[in-house]
Design an enzyme around this catalytic site. Structure first.
Site, PDB file in Angstrom:
ATOM      1  N   HIS A 135      34.461  50.399  39.731  1.00  0.00           N
ATOM      2  CA  HIS A 135      35.743  49.694  39.814  1.00  0.00           C
ATOM      3  C   HIS A 135      36.170  49.032  38.511  1.00  0.00           C
ATOM      4  O   HIS A 135      37.146  48.281  38.508  1.00  0.00           O
ATOM      5  CB  HIS A 135      35.697  48.607  40.891  1.00  0.00           C
ATOM      6  CG  HIS A 135      35.515  49.123  42.275  1.00  0.00           C
ATOM      7  ND1 HIS A 135      36.558  49.362  43.140  1.00  0.00           N
ATOM      8  CD2 HIS A 135      34.398  49.462  42.952  1.00  0.00           C
ATOM      9  CE1 HIS A 135      36.094  49.810  44.283  1.00  0.00           C
ATOM     10  NE2 HIS A 135      34.776  49.878  44.198  1.00  0.00           N
ATOM     11  N   THR A 158      45.835  47.459  43.932  1.00  0.00           N
ATOM     12  CA  THR A 158      46.227  47.959  45.252  1.00  0.00           C
ATOM     13  C   THR A 158      47.433  47.193  45.772  1.00  0.00           C
ATOM     14  O   THR A 158      48.180  47.698  46.610  1.00  0.00           O
ATOM     15  CB  THR A 158      45.064  47.847  46.261  1.00  0.00           C
ATOM     16  OG1 THR A 158      44.408  46.593  46.071  1.00  0.00           O
ATOM     17  CG2 THR A 158      44.072  48.966  46.071  1.00  0.00           C
ATOM     18  N   LYS A 178      44.748  40.414  33.628  1.00  0.00           N
ATOM     19  CA  LYS A 178      45.892  40.648  34.517  1.00  0.00           C
ATOM     20  C   LYS A 178      47.173  40.014  33.963  1.00  0.00           C
ATOM     21  O   LYS A 178      48.271  40.255  34.450  1.00  0.00           O
ATOM     22  CB  LYS A 178      45.592  40.110  35.918  1.00  0.00           C
ATOM     23  CG  LYS A 178      44.444  40.840  36.629  1.00  0.00           C
ATOM     24  CD  LYS A 178      44.202  40.255  38.008  1.00  0.00           C
ATOM     25  CE  LYS A 178      42.946  40.801  38.685  1.00  0.00           C
ATOM     26  NZ  LYS A 178      43.170  42.116  39.330  1.00  0.00           N
ATOM     27  N   LYS A 203      47.596  37.623  42.729  1.00  0.00           N
ATOM     28  CA  LYS A 203      46.320  38.338  42.557  1.00  0.00           C
ATOM     29  C   LYS A 203      45.364  37.338  41.929  1.00  0.00           C
ATOM     30  O   LYS A 203      45.780  36.240  41.543  1.00  0.00           O
ATOM     31  CB  LYS A 203      46.492  39.577  41.677  1.00  0.00           C
ATOM     32  CG  LYS A 203      47.239  39.321  40.363  1.00  0.00           C
ATOM     33  CD  LYS A 203      47.475  40.617  39.575  1.00  0.00           C
ATOM     34  CE  LYS A 203      48.721  41.381  39.993  1.00  0.00           C
ATOM     35  NZ  LYS A 203      48.566  42.799  40.152  1.00  0.00           N
ATOM     36  N   ARG A 204      44.071  37.682  41.833  1.00  0.00           N
ATOM     37  CA  ARG A 204      43.153  36.777  41.155  1.00  0.00           C
ATOM     38  C   ARG A 204      43.662  36.473  39.745  1.00  0.00           C
ATOM     39  O   ARG A 204      44.282  37.332  39.110  1.00  0.00           O
ATOM     40  CB  ARG A 204      41.750  37.409  41.091  1.00  0.00           C
ATOM     41  CG  ARG A 204      41.035  37.390  42.424  1.00  0.00           C
ATOM     42  CD  ARG A 204      40.833  35.980  42.924  1.00  0.00           C
ATOM     43  NE  ARG A 204      39.845  35.299  42.128  1.00  0.00           N
ATOM     44  CZ  ARG A 204      38.570  35.124  42.490  1.00  0.00           C
ATOM     45  NH1 ARG A 204      38.154  35.535  43.668  1.00  0.00           N
ATOM     46  NH2 ARG A 204      37.730  34.507  41.688  1.00  0.00           N
ATOM     47  N   LYS A 219      51.098  47.957  47.990  1.00  0.00           N
ATOM     48  CA  LYS A 219      51.594  47.185  49.140  1.00  0.00           C
ATOM     49  C   LYS A 219      53.038  46.748  48.919  1.00  0.00           C
ATOM     50  O   LYS A 219      53.858  46.807  49.834  1.00  0.00           O
ATOM     51  CB  LYS A 219      50.712  45.948  49.365  1.00  0.00           C
ATOM     52  CG  LYS A 219      49.303  46.312  49.817  1.00  0.00           C
ATOM     53  CD  LYS A 219      48.342  45.125  49.751  1.00  0.00           C
ATOM     54  CE  LYS A 219      46.908  45.656  49.739  1.00  0.00           C
ATOM     55  NZ  LYS A 219      45.923  44.638  49.358  1.00  0.00           N
TER      56      LYS A 219
HETATM   57  C1  T68 Z   1      39.021  45.590  41.645  1.00  0.00           C
HETATM   58  N1  T68 Z   1      37.774  44.947  41.315  1.00  0.00           N
HETATM   59  C2  T68 Z   1      39.707  46.139  40.417  1.00  0.00           C
HETATM   60  N2  T68 Z   1      36.190  43.303  41.616  1.00  0.00           N
HETATM   61  O1  T68 Z   1      39.875  45.110  39.469  1.00  0.00           O
HETATM   62  C3  T68 Z   1      41.066  46.684  40.852  1.00  0.00           C
HETATM   63  N3  T68 Z   1      33.798  42.358  40.670  1.00  0.00           N
HETATM   64  O2  T68 Z   1      41.727  47.284  39.765  1.00  0.00           O
HETATM   65  C4  T68 Z   1      40.861  47.721  41.960  1.00  0.00           C
HETATM   66  O3  T68 Z   1      42.096  48.096  42.500  1.00  0.00           O
HETATM   67  C5  T68 Z   1      40.006  47.162  43.071  1.00  0.00           C
HETATM   68  O4  T68 Z   1      38.783  46.645  42.552  1.00  0.00           O
HETATM   69  C6  T68 Z   1      39.683  48.203  44.125  1.00  0.00           C
HETATM   70  O5  T68 Z   1      39.193  49.351  43.516  1.00  0.00           O
HETATM   71  C7  T68 Z   1      37.425  43.823  41.957  1.00  0.00           C
HETATM   72  O6  T68 Z   1      38.120  43.326  42.808  1.00  0.00           O
HETATM   73  C8  T68 Z   1      35.642  42.232  42.198  1.00  0.00           C
HETATM   74  O7  T68 Z   1      36.219  41.535  43.013  1.00  0.00           O
HETATM   75  C9  T68 Z   1      34.258  41.895  41.815  1.00  0.00           C
HETATM   76  C10 T68 Z   1      33.489  41.123  42.629  1.00  0.00           C
HETATM   77  C11 T68 Z   1      32.206  40.847  42.248  1.00  0.00           C
HETATM   78  C12 T68 Z   1      31.729  41.315  41.058  1.00  0.00           C
HETATM   79  C13 T68 Z   1      32.555  42.072  40.287  1.00  0.00           C
END
Ligand code: T68
Length: 834
Positions: A375, A679, A574, A568-569, A683
């Protein structure tokens, strides 16, 4: 035959009393009141909305459980391959609304609740979100469970039952404050399985001994034992009887003699201490997204969960009495990022140390079983574990990792003789101080397929992190599965009126299970009446969000204004900082305008939301800047409705269900090449909003599907990022865009409060290399926002764009995504209930 194993009279008695679950309003009320009065010990006179929620949830739960039991039986006796989705995070949100819609009884519940004196919306909103995740990765896992069940795939999710989910965010005086999320007070959706437990070992040592036929064998001994207890949650599919299982493991001290001995010796306190220490393993979800911090407790969580899940999977397989070589024909395990990579090592350990298979035979089984989804390409997010830490906690696993590595490097040596550089580049062990285990390499070596989550991202991993592995294994091992979202939650549930309008044109709700049917909407993009209804729905959704904003912040926003949303986070990559700097630019520009010029402006509401990891100072500063700008702008009488800046507190799944349908434009503006997919972009478009974005992640495929004229793209491309960064660091002349310079001057002169608080943020862009290229993209961002303003003024055209976009979003259903995983990676078939 299953049935014939039970004598007929018993079978008949049993069947006579098996409940089918309610279907009519009367039966629903019957069940709900029964639960409120007997399960909850409440009455007509003290039933508040929470009790009404609980009673309703229990009534629906009963229904789900009947189907869930049958599904599990059916899957067991069908004797076919199952999928196990291992994810440390499942960001499920609320379950009741989803359950009602999936079993098709929401209207029944609505009428029934009305009879009992409640509004269904109020009852639904009593539920505490199940927030066992950080962001995209966790929500993707939740969408996948929905699709797997809806498409009748025999599939289980495995995760941890955190006592505390992601923290709740409060904004106090413009700063983020974290509040623990204790969510288990009353959770009707989980079933404790006190009979399903696994003992998990930590620490200890490895004893080598002579096995039969003189071979050296290894046994992991000593250390301590913690017990894993299973908690199950039903996952209903939409309009199908299939109800899959999500199994969450909770940790507790191993019961048995050990504790009793301590107790008898008067060591009561220390035995309570053991209990608490064991329980901390599943106590809290780590709140970092896209960052690896290497804490021992996190490694403990990972092993605890992998070991318990594998024990469970192996136990289930062994009941079938098949040969071990059939394991990959019965089991597909998908690793959601590298967090569950120890499962690879654990399965190898079980097969060689416990089941006494030969190494090679075992390794073939292992690699045919696992698939790994990556990811991220960002180095700070790629997991590495220190060798000494692993040596201490999991001594046998470390040995196995070394053996896996040795076999792998020997294979590489045969393929690329004498390429020492290559060997050190691809080694699972990084030769640093201390040595580190590179989990992404281990996951790649132990899986038969590795996939990225959007085309650009999958291309990037093939050419960067896994470049050498592509030349070692060939290109076929690396593939792409572009992410998707479930239209059930993200259209039908979050935006019921839009779903209904679409259904009225398409002649039913089939599009919810075949999203490509949306393409039939395109013919209505010029239909006056349809467009009017479409606009009315968007407006109503904006009114609802405006109400939420009013209730929670006290600020009143005009629902006729353009709603510009970034939720988003909070992460530098970002680029919420780019957004807020753009907002400041807009504010300064408006301030300098004449009244005539102002009249031509489209009023805007800039809406932000999202959590910052508690230790991520820069992200917290961004939140503070947004709030500080809001404080000034929102109270500037001279500005009025022309601009409002809002921070929505505690962004989560249930808030997203209100926010997403209310956007006119949403921002997906990461530095090119950093956002693996995203994602929420999908939405927002699916809910009839347009997007402003960079050429990054799934934005690229969204553009390809909906057409370039329906999206506002801007900024530098991924291929240019490296050179731009280089220029920032080594270039000699660097002039800041004058507009951006004016923005920094305003911040630094204290326009938004104490400038010192924003020093680090400003400096990171101006003096410290601008790693995320904010200054490089600023002017193109601002110009593109002007295009958005212009476009919004022509509402006829705008709505046509929205309708056309929605009609072309079929590709982004998580059903398509699951179909691709099933065909290309898992090789599993659905099991359709009769
Ligand atoms: C997200 N990753 C990607 N990670 O940033 C996003 N990481 O682009 C993508 O759409 C999504 O994954 C689904 O594929 C994350 O959300 C984390 O939350 C995370 C959590 C723990 C450790 C590392």
């Amino acid at each position: 035959n299953v049935e014939s194993s039970i004598p007929e009279p018993q079978r008949d008695a049993w069947k006579k009393h098996t409940k089918k679950g309610f279907t009519t309003k009367d039966e629903f009320e019957d069940e709900t009141v029964r639960h409120i009065e007997t399960t909850l010990a409440r009455s007509l006179f003290n039933c508040d909305e929470l009790a009404a929620y609980s009673g309703t949830a229990l009534a629906f739960r009963d229904r789900l459980i009947v189907e869930w039991n049958k599904t599990q039986q059916r899957q067991t006796f069908a004797d076919q391959k199952r999928v196990y989705y291992l994810s440390l995070e499942f960001l499920m949100g609320r379950a009741l609304d989803n359950a009602m819609l999936n079993v098709g009884l929401k209207d029944v519940a609505k009428d029934g609740l009305k009879d009992l004196g409640f509004r269904i919306e109020d009852v639904i909103s009593q539920e505490h979100d199940a927030a066992l995740g950080n962001g995209g990765l966790g929500r993707l896992a939740a969408c996948f469970l929905d699709s797997l069940a809806t498409m009748n795939y025999p599939a289980w999710g495995y995760a941890l039952r955190y006592r505390y989910g992601i923290f709740k965010q409060q904004i106090i005086d413009g700063y983020q404050v974290e509040i623990p999320d204790y969510w288990l007070d009353f959770n009707p959706w989980e079933f404790p399985r006190h009979d399903v437990t696994v003992e998990i070992q930590f620490y200890g040592w490895v004893r080598k001994y002579q096995g039969e036929n003189g071979k050296t064998k290894a046994s992991w001994e000593g250390g301590e034992i913690v017990e894993a207890v299973a908690y199950d949650a039903p996952i209903p599919g939409y309009k199908t009887a299939t109800t899959n299982n999500l199994r969450l493991w909770s940790s507790k001290a191993a019961s048995g003699e050990f504790d009793f001995q301590k107790f008898n010796n008067g060591e009561y306190e220390s035995s309570v201490g053991d209990q608490q220490r064991a329980e901390t393993i599943s106590a809290v979800l780590y709140p970092n997204d896209n960052l690896d911090r290497g804490k021992e407790l996190r490694l403990k969580q990972q092993y605890f969960w992998c070991a318990a899940s594998l024990y469970d999977i192996v136990r289930r397989f062994k009941k079938s009495e098949k040969a071990w070589s059939a394991f990959p024909d019965m089991v597909a395990i998908q690793l959601n990022d590298t967090h569950p990579t120890l499962a690879i090592v654990e399965l190898q350990r079980i097969l060689i140390d416990i089941e006494a298979l030969e190494w090679d035979e075992a390794w073939t089984i292992v690699t045919n079983t696992f698939g790994y989804t990556n990811h991220t390409v960002m180095p700070e997010a790629l997991e590495k574990w220190s060798v000494p830490l692993m040596q201490n906690l999991l001594p046998r696993h470390l040995q196995i990792i070394y053996d896996i590595n040795m076999n792998f490097l020997q294979m590489v040596e045969r393929k690329f003789p004498k390429d020492r550089e290559m060997l050190s580049r691809v080694s699972i062990i990084e030769e640093s101080q201390p040595k580190m285990v590179r989990m992404a390499y281990l996951a790649t070596i132990g899986s038969h397929k590795v996939n990225g989550v959007a085309e650009l991202h999958s291309d990037l991993i093939r050419t960067t992190v896994f470049r050498d592995f592509v030349s070692i294994y060939g290109p076929d091992k690396f593939t792409n599965v572009t992410n998707g979202i479930t239209p059930r939650r993200w259209l039908h549930q979050a935006n019921p009126r839009l779903s209904e309008l679409i259904a009225s044109k398409l002649g039913g709700y089939e599009f919810l299970t075949d999203l490509t049917l949306l393409n039939k909407l395109e013919q209505f993009a010029d239909d006056k009446e349809f467009k009017k209804e479409w606009q009315e729905i968007k407006y109503a959704n904006k009114v609802r969000l405006a109400q939420h904003i009013g209730n929670t912040t006290g600020i009143s926003v005009n629902p006729k204004a353009l709603f510009d949303i970034q939720v988003k986070r909070i992460h530098e990559y970002k680029r919420q900082q780019l957004n807020i700097l753009g907002v400041i630019h807009r504010y300064l520009t408006i301030k300098a305008m004449s009244p005539e010029e102002r009249k031509k402006l489209a009023p805007r509401v800039s809406i932000f939301g999202g959590k910052a990891a508690p230790g991520y100072w820069m992200a917290k500063t961004v939140i503070h800047l947004v709030c500080s700008v809001g404080e000034v702008v929102n109270h500037d009488k001279d500005i009025g409705d022309l601009l409002k800046v809002i921070y929505i507190e505690d962004y989560n799944v249930s808030k997203a269900e209100i926010i997403t349908p209310a956007s006119d434009i949403s921002e997906h503006i990461s530095t090119a090449g950093t956002e693996a997919s995203g994602t929420s972009n999908m939405k927002f478009v699916l809910n009839g909003g347009l997007i402003i974005g960079t050429c990054d992640g799934a934005n690229i495929e969204i553009t390809r599907e909906i057409g370039e004229s329906n999206i506002f793209l801007f900024g530098n491309l991924a291929e240019d990022v490296e050179d731009l960064r280089h220029a920032h660091t080594y270039g000699n002349s660097f002039t800041l865009d004058p507009d951006l310079s004016r923005v920094f001057t305003a911040i630094r002169s204290g326009t938004f409060g104490d400038a010192a608080r924003f020093n680090a943020l400003c400096n990171s862009i101006v003096d410290h290399g601008d790693y995320y290229l904010v200054s490089d993209d600023f002017s193109s961002y601002v110009k593109t926002q002007e295009l958005v303003d212009e476009a919004y003024k022509d509402q006829e055209e705008w709505v046509a764009k929205c309708i056309q976009s929605v009609s072309r979003m079929g590709f982004f259903s998580s059903d398509r995504c699951i179909q691709e995983y099933a065909d290309m990676i898992w090789n599993v078939e659905p099991l359709v209930p009769q």
